[in-house]
Design a protein around this motif. Sequence first.
Motif, PDB file in Angstrom:
ATOM      1  N   HIS A 170       0.860  -1.185   0.000  1.00 31.14           N
ATOM      2  CA  HIS A 170       0.000   0.000   0.000  1.00 31.14           C
ATOM      3  C   HIS A 170       0.894   1.232   0.000  1.00 31.14           C
ATOM      4  O   HIS A 170       1.832   1.315   0.795  1.00 31.14           O
ATOM      5  CB  HIS A 170      -0.903   0.030   1.235  1.00 31.14           C
ATOM      6  N   LYS A 191      -4.654   5.924   7.071  1.00 27.61           N
ATOM      7  CA  LYS A 191      -5.689   4.936   6.731  1.00 27.61           C
ATOM      8  C   LYS A 191      -5.489   4.334   5.344  1.00 27.61           C
ATOM      9  O   LYS A 191      -5.946   3.226   5.089  1.00 27.61           O
ATOM     10  CB  LYS A 191      -7.071   5.553   6.863  1.00 27.61           C
ATOM     11  N   HIS A 230      -2.926   1.580   6.313  1.00 25.59           N
ATOM     12  CA  HIS A 230      -3.398   0.562   7.243  1.00 25.59           C
ATOM     13  C   HIS A 230      -4.686   1.060   7.891  1.00 25.59           C
ATOM     14  O   HIS A 230      -4.757   2.216   8.303  1.00 25.59           O
ATOM     15  CB  HIS A 230      -2.332   0.302   8.313  1.00 25.59           C
ATOM     16  N   PRO A 231      -5.701   0.212   8.009  1.00 27.06           N
ATOM     17  CA  PRO A 231      -6.995   0.679   8.529  1.00 27.06           C
ATOM     18  C   PRO A 231      -7.004   0.983  10.029  1.00 27.06           C
ATOM     19  O   PRO A 231      -7.910   1.646  10.513  1.00 27.06           O
ATOM     20  CB  PRO A 231      -7.944  -0.473   8.211  1.00 27.06           C
ATOM     21  N   ASN A 232      -6.032   0.502  10.780  1.00 25.12           N
ATOM     22  CA  ASN A 232      -6.002   0.718  12.234  1.00 25.12           C
ATOM     23  C   ASN A 232      -4.913   1.709  12.602  1.00 25.12           C
ATOM     24  O   ASN A 232      -3.907   1.836  11.912  1.00 25.12           O
ATOM     25  CB  ASN A 232      -5.752  -0.606  12.969  1.00 25.12           C
ATOM     26  N   ASN A 233      -5.096   2.393  13.718  1.00 19.03           N
ATOM     27  CA  ASN A 233      -4.063   3.296  14.214  1.00 19.03           C
ATOM     28  C   ASN A 233      -2.918   2.491  14.805  1.00 19.03           C
ATOM     29  O   ASN A 233      -3.098   1.366  15.239  1.00 19.03           O
ATOM     30  CB  ASN A 233      -4.634   4.228  15.283  1.00 19.03           C
TER      31      ASN A 233
END
Length: 80
Positions: free
Chosen positions: A37, A63, A66-69
Amino acid sequence: MIAAIAHENFDNYPGATGNPNNNPICGKRVEACWQGHCVQVAIHDRCAGCNKDDLDFSPGAFKLLHPNNGRLHGMQWRWL
């Protein structure tokens, strides 16, 4: 999309002075990639808590990687 760069990179960028508002690194673009990504961001700030060569992304840029912090270990980036 924007990011902050480690204080060591920010403070030692060629042309940097005591006034961080005039640092020529601001507005420079990088591409950061992690596990396939990638995101392109402009450097707009100094990250005092970052290690050399680390980036601190705005939430929207993070985001896209990666979708999470959290922290992304093994991320690579390059100047554009």
